[in-house]
Write an enzyme that holds these catalytic residues in place. Structure first.
Site, PDB file in Angstrom:
ATOM      1  N   ARG A  24     -24.991  35.665   6.713  1.00  0.00           N
ATOM      2  CA  ARG A  24     -26.327  35.487   7.284  1.00  0.00           C
ATOM      3  C   ARG A  24     -27.434  35.989   6.344  1.00  0.00           C
ATOM      4  O   ARG A  24     -28.436  36.540   6.799  1.00  0.00           O
ATOM      5  CB  ARG A  24     -26.463  36.226   8.633  1.00  0.00           C
ATOM      6  CG  ARG A  24     -25.645  35.635   9.760  1.00  0.00           C
ATOM      7  CD  ARG A  24     -26.402  34.486  10.410  1.00  0.00           C
ATOM      8  NE  ARG A  24     -25.672  33.978  11.557  1.00  0.00           N
ATOM      9  CZ  ARG A  24     -25.963  34.278  12.810  1.00  0.00           C
ATOM     10  NH1 ARG A  24     -26.970  35.064  13.084  1.00  0.00           N
ATOM     11  NH2 ARG A  24     -25.241  33.764  13.781  1.00  0.00           N
ATOM     12  N   ARG A  28     -33.714  35.975   9.675  1.00  0.00           N
ATOM     13  CA  ARG A  28     -34.970  36.520  10.194  1.00  0.00           C
ATOM     14  C   ARG A  28     -35.407  37.850   9.594  1.00  0.00           C
ATOM     15  O   ARG A  28     -36.543  38.258   9.764  1.00  0.00           O
ATOM     16  CB  ARG A  28     -34.881  36.662  11.720  1.00  0.00           C
ATOM     17  CG  ARG A  28     -35.015  35.321  12.424  1.00  0.00           C
ATOM     18  CD  ARG A  28     -34.515  35.402  13.841  1.00  0.00           C
ATOM     19  NE  ARG A  28     -33.087  35.721  13.835  1.00  0.00           N
ATOM     20  CZ  ARG A  28     -32.337  35.825  14.914  1.00  0.00           C
ATOM     21  NH1 ARG A  28     -32.872  35.657  16.098  1.00  0.00           N
ATOM     22  NH2 ARG A  28     -31.048  36.097  14.818  1.00  0.00           N
ATOM     23  N   ARG A  37     -39.256  28.796   8.668  1.00  0.00           N
ATOM     24  CA  ARG A  37     -38.762  28.396   9.984  1.00  0.00           C
ATOM     25  C   ARG A  37     -39.914  27.969  10.883  1.00  0.00           C
ATOM     26  O   ARG A  37     -39.795  26.986  11.624  1.00  0.00           O
ATOM     27  CB  ARG A  37     -38.016  29.557  10.621  1.00  0.00           C
ATOM     28  CG  ARG A  37     -37.452  29.228  11.977  1.00  0.00           C
ATOM     29  CD  ARG A  37     -36.366  30.152  12.324  1.00  0.00           C
ATOM     30  NE  ARG A  37     -35.994  30.244  13.695  1.00  0.00           N
ATOM     31  CZ  ARG A  37     -36.578  29.753  14.766  1.00  0.00           C
ATOM     32  NH1 ARG A  37     -37.676  29.055  14.646  1.00  0.00           N
ATOM     33  NH2 ARG A  37     -36.085  29.949  15.952  1.00  0.00           N
ATOM     34  N   ASP A  74     -25.608  25.802  10.774  1.00  0.00           N
ATOM     35  CA  ASP A  74     -25.010  26.575  11.860  1.00  0.00           C
ATOM     36  C   ASP A  74     -23.667  25.957  12.223  1.00  0.00           C
ATOM     37  O   ASP A  74     -23.466  24.754  12.041  1.00  0.00           O
ATOM     38  CB  ASP A  74     -25.925  26.594  13.089  1.00  0.00           C
ATOM     39  CG  ASP A  74     -25.500  27.696  14.053  1.00  0.00           C
ATOM     40  OD1 ASP A  74     -25.883  28.853  13.838  1.00  0.00           O
ATOM     41  OD2 ASP A  74     -24.742  27.395  14.999  1.00  0.00           O
ATOM     42  N   TYR A 149     -18.271  28.121  22.517  1.00  0.00           N
ATOM     43  CA  TYR A 149     -19.657  27.734  22.853  1.00  0.00           C
ATOM     44  C   TYR A 149     -19.681  26.409  23.605  1.00  0.00           C
ATOM     45  O   TYR A 149     -20.497  26.197  24.490  1.00  0.00           O
ATOM     46  CB  TYR A 149     -20.515  27.660  21.579  1.00  0.00           C
ATOM     47  CG  TYR A 149     -20.748  29.034  20.968  1.00  0.00           C
ATOM     48  CD1 TYR A 149     -21.764  29.853  21.459  1.00  0.00           C
ATOM     49  CD2 TYR A 149     -19.942  29.520  19.951  1.00  0.00           C
ATOM     50  CE1 TYR A 149     -21.968  31.126  20.925  1.00  0.00           C
ATOM     51  CE2 TYR A 149     -20.137  30.782  19.411  1.00  0.00           C
ATOM     52  CZ  TYR A 149     -21.150  31.584  19.907  1.00  0.00           C
ATOM     53  OH  TYR A 149     -21.338  32.843  19.396  1.00  0.00           O
TER      54      TYR A 149
HETATM   55  O1  CP3 Z   1     -24.962  33.098   6.471  1.00  0.00           O
HETATM   56  C1  CP3 Z   1     -25.948  32.364   6.287  1.00  0.00           C
HETATM   57  O2  CP3 Z   1     -27.023  32.751   5.788  1.00  0.00           O
HETATM   58  C2  CP3 Z   1     -25.790  30.879   6.594  1.00  0.00           C
HETATM   59  C3  CP3 Z   1     -26.308  30.461   7.857  1.00  0.00           C
HETATM   60  C4  CP3 Z   1     -25.552  30.689   9.139  1.00  0.00           C
HETATM   61  C5  CP3 Z   1     -26.223  30.708  10.385  1.00  0.00           C
HETATM   62  N1  CP3 Z   1     -25.290  30.741  11.370  1.00  0.00           N
HETATM   63  C6  CP3 Z   1     -27.677  30.642  10.563  1.00  0.00           C
HETATM   64  C7  CP3 Z   1     -28.271  31.092  11.830  1.00  0.00           C
HETATM   65  C8  CP3 Z   1     -24.178  30.803   9.412  1.00  0.00           C
HETATM   66  C9  CP3 Z   1     -23.015  30.898   8.443  1.00  0.00           C
HETATM   67  C10 CP3 Z   1     -24.040  30.825  10.830  1.00  0.00           C
HETATM   68  C11 CP3 Z   1     -22.733  30.894  11.503  1.00  0.00           C
HETATM   69  C12 CP3 Z   1     -22.682  31.079  12.947  1.00  0.00           C
HETATM   70  N2  CP3 Z   1     -23.501  30.557  13.909  1.00  0.00           N
HETATM   71  C13 CP3 Z   1     -21.653  31.804  13.599  1.00  0.00           C
HETATM   72  C14 CP3 Z   1     -20.489  32.467  12.922  1.00  0.00           C
HETATM   73  C15 CP3 Z   1     -20.870  33.727  12.238  1.00  0.00           C
HETATM   74  C16 CP3 Z   1     -21.294  34.846  13.159  1.00  0.00           C
HETATM   75  O3  CP3 Z   1     -22.420  35.311  12.979  1.00  0.00           O
HETATM   76  O4  CP3 Z   1     -20.490  35.252  14.005  1.00  0.00           O
HETATM   77  C17 CP3 Z   1     -21.920  31.750  14.980  1.00  0.00           C
HETATM   78  C18 CP3 Z   1     -21.095  32.407  16.068  1.00  0.00           C
HETATM   79  C19 CP3 Z   1     -23.076  30.942  15.160  1.00  0.00           C
HETATM   80  C20 CP3 Z   1     -23.705  30.536  16.439  1.00  0.00           C
HETATM   81  C21 CP3 Z   1     -25.076  31.091  16.543  1.00  0.00           C
HETATM   82  N3  CP3 Z   1     -26.163  30.664  15.788  1.00  0.00           N
HETATM   83  C22 CP3 Z   1     -25.529  32.118  17.400  1.00  0.00           C
HETATM   84  C23 CP3 Z   1     -24.654  32.872  18.371  1.00  0.00           C
HETATM   85  C24 CP3 Z   1     -26.896  32.286  17.156  1.00  0.00           C
HETATM   86  C25 CP3 Z   1     -27.832  33.178  17.904  1.00  0.00           C
HETATM   87  C26 CP3 Z   1     -27.724  34.596  17.481  1.00  0.00           C
HETATM   88  C27 CP3 Z   1     -28.852  34.924  16.572  1.00  0.00           C
HETATM   89  O5  CP3 Z   1     -28.615  35.635  15.571  1.00  0.00           O
HETATM   90  O6  CP3 Z   1     -29.982  34.506  16.876  1.00  0.00           O
HETATM   91  C28 CP3 Z   1     -27.255  31.401  16.107  1.00  0.00           C
HETATM   92  C29 CP3 Z   1     -28.593  31.246  15.511  1.00  0.00           C
HETATM   93  C30 CP3 Z   1     -28.695  31.356  14.020  1.00  0.00           C
HETATM   94  N4  CP3 Z   1     -27.835  30.825  13.098  1.00  0.00           N
HETATM   95  C31 CP3 Z   1     -29.779  31.972  13.316  1.00  0.00           C
HETATM   96  C32 CP3 Z   1     -29.514  31.810  11.947  1.00  0.00           C
HETATM   97  C33 CP3 Z   1     -30.378  32.241  10.791  1.00  0.00           C
HETATM   98  C34 CP3 Z   1     -30.997  32.610  13.957  1.00  0.00           C
HETATM   99  C35 CP3 Z   1     -31.829  31.532  14.533  1.00  0.00           C
HETATM  100  C36 CP3 Z   1     -33.304  31.603  14.198  1.00  0.00           C
HETATM  101  O7  CP3 Z   1     -33.699  31.602  13.034  1.00  0.00           O
HETATM  102  O8  CP3 Z   1     -34.049  31.634  15.182  1.00  0.00           O
END
Ligand code: CP3
Length: 342
Positions: A24, A28, A37, A74, A149
Site C-alpha cells: 500500500r 492516503r 485521487r 485493487d 468480499y
Molecule cells: O500496495 C499498493 O500501493 C497497491 C494498491 C493496492 C490497493 N489495494 C489500493 C487501495 C493494493 C495492493 C490493494 C489490495 C487490497 N485491496 C487488499 C489486499 C491487501 C490488504 O490490504 O489486505 C484488500 C483486502 C483490498 C480491498 C480493499 N480496498 C479494502 C478493504 C479497502 C478499504 C480499506 C481502506 O484502506 O480504505 C480498499 C481501498 C483501497 N485500496 C485504498 C487504496 C489506496 C484506499 C481507498 C482510497 O483512496 O480512498
C-alpha cells in the site's frame, strides 16, 4: 540492464542491505496521492484511469526511491470485471451486493479482459516510466480473500458470513474459488504481458480458517492459480502472502508453488528462518512501528535485519501502511535499512 534487486532476491540470492518496498505504498498517507485521487473523482475512477493510476504508482518511487513499485489498483476489480457491482464508501471501505449460490453458477466472464484493459494499459505506462532498476509488481487477491468480499458484500473482522456459506454450500464456494483462480491467473499473466516483472497474490484473510478449510479454500485455489499462471509465464516470480497463516506457513510454498513468501509481523524469526531455507521471504515490520517511529521503529528494523538479513529477504511491512503514518517515519525506515551494516 541495471540489476533489479527485488527480482534477484526472489530468485533466491541474498542481497545486503535488502531491497525494500511497502504494501500500500501509494495511498492516503501521501498528500500527493490525496490530491490526484480528488482529481480522479472516486477511488474506482482512479483505478480505471491509466494515466492517473500510473501517476500515483510512481509517487512513492519519486519521493522515497523504493526498489519495487506495485501497480495501483485493487483486488476487487476482478469481481467488478465479472459484472458484480462495487463501490467504495468514503471512510468505510468496499461495498458489493452479496452473491448467492445461484448467481455463482451464472457468472459471466465474457467481458472480463476488456473491462480490465485500462489496468493492463496502466502497467505498460508504469514500466515505461520507472527507473530501469526498479522492479514492477503486478498483483491480485487470492480467490478466498476476493470471495469473502463477494459473499459478505463488505469487509468483516472474521469472515463469518463466508465461512458459514462455505460450510452450507461447499460446492458453490469451490466453484467460485475455481473461477476466481483461473481468471486471476489470466489476469496476472496479462499484467506480465503488459510489463510486470513479478506478481503478488494477497490472501489477507487466510488467517481465519481451521486446518481443513485453509487447505481447501486457501491452499488449493492458490495452487490452481499458480499452476495456470506458470503455463504462460514459467519463470516469473510469484509472491504469496497468506496473512495470519501461522503454522500453516510451513508448507505453503511447497503446496502452492509460489516463489516468495510474504510474512505478516506475527511470524517469529525462528520460523521465518526455517521458511527462508527454501527461498525468499518478504516482510515483516508491524505497520504500527512505522506509525510510532523512534525506538519502536529502530528496534523493529534491527530485529528483521538481524533475524533474516543473511538470507534472501525483501524488506517490507507485515501488512499495508496505514493512512496516519508520517512520511518522515518512512524516510527513517529506509535510511535505517540502507545504512545497515552486517
Ligand atoms: O500496495 C499498493 O500501493 C497497491 C494498491 C493496492 C490497493 N489495494 C489500493 C487501495 C493494493 C495492493 C490493494 C489490495 C487490497 N485491496 C487488499 C489486499 C491487501 C490488504 O490490504 O489486505 C484488500 C483486502 C483490498 C480491498 C480493499 N480496498 C479494502 C478493504 C479497502 C478499504 C480499506 C481502506 O484502506 O480504505 C480498499 C481501498 C483501497 N485500496 C485504498 C487504496 C489506496 C484506499 C481507498 C482510497 O483512496 O480512498
Amino acid at each position: 540492464m541495471a540489476e533489479r534487486n527485488v527480482l534477484k532476491v526472489l530468485k533466491g540470492d541474498a542481497v545486503f542491505p535488502p531491497p525494500i518496498w511497502m504494501m500500500r505504498q501509494a495511498g492516503r498517507y501521501l498528500p500527493e496521492y490525496r490530491e490526484t485521487r480528488a482529481k480522479a473523482g472516486s477511488f474506482l475512477d482512479l483505478c480505471y484511469n491509466p494515466e492517473l493510476a500510473c501517476e500515483v504508482t510512481l509517487q512513492p518511487i519519486r519521493r522515497f526511491g523504493f526498489d519495487a513499485s506495485i501497480l495501483f489498483s485493487d483486488i476487487l476489480v476482478v469481481p467488478h470485471a465479472l459484472g458484480r457491482d462495487l463501490r467504495f464508501e468514503e471512510g468505510v471501505g468496499p461495498r458489493m451486493t452479496p452473491i448467492s449460490a445461484e448467481e455463482i453458477a451464472a457468472l459471466d466472464d465474457s467481458g472480463f479482459h476488456s473491462h480490465l484493459a485500462p489496468v493492463y494499459e496502466a502497467v505498460g505506462l508504469i514500466r515505461k516510466s520507472l527507473p530501469e532498476e526498479t522492479t514492477l509488481l503486478g498483483f491480485c487477491g487470492a480467490p478466498w480473500t476476493v470471495a469473502t468480499y463477494m459473499i459478505a458484500g463488505r469487509g468483516t473482522p472474521d469472515q463469518a458470513p463466508t465461512r458459514l456459506f462455505g460450510y452450507q454450500n461447499p460446492d458453490a464456494l469451490d466453484a467460485l474459488l475455481a473461477t476466481l483462480a483461473d481468471l486471476s491467473a489470466d489476469y496476472l499473466a496479462g499484467q506480465v504481458d503488459a510489463g510486470a516483472d513479478a506478481v503478488q497474490i494477497f490472501d489477507s484473510w487466510s488467517g481465519v480458517l481451521d486446518e481443513a478449510a485453509f487447505e481447501r479454500w486457501c491452499v488449493a485455489p492458490v495452487a490452481r492459480l499458480v499452476k495456470r499462471f506458470r503455463e504462460r509465464h514459467a519463470d516469473i516470480p510469484v509472491i504469496g502472502f497468506p496473512r495470519g497463516a501461522g503454522l500453516a506457513y510451513e508448507n505453503y510454498r511447497q503446496q502452492t508453488g509460489v516463489t516468495g513468501l510474504g510474512l505478516d509481523w506475527t511470524v517469529p524469526f525462528e520460523q521465518a528462518k526455517r521458511l527462508q531455507a527454501s527461498g525468499a521471504v518478504q516482510g515483516n515490520l508491524d505497520p504500527l512501528r512505522l506509525v510510532a517511529g523512534g525506538e519502536a521503529l529502530a528496534d523493529g528494523v534491527k530485529a528483521i535485519l538481524g533475524g533474516l538479513g543473511d538470507g534472501p529477504l525483501v524488506f517490507n511491512l507485515g501488512h499495508g501502511i496505514t493512512p496516519d503514518t508520517p512520511t518522515e517515519h518512512v524516510e527513517e525506515m529506509i535510511r535505517l535499512v540502507r545504512s545497515a551494516q552486517r
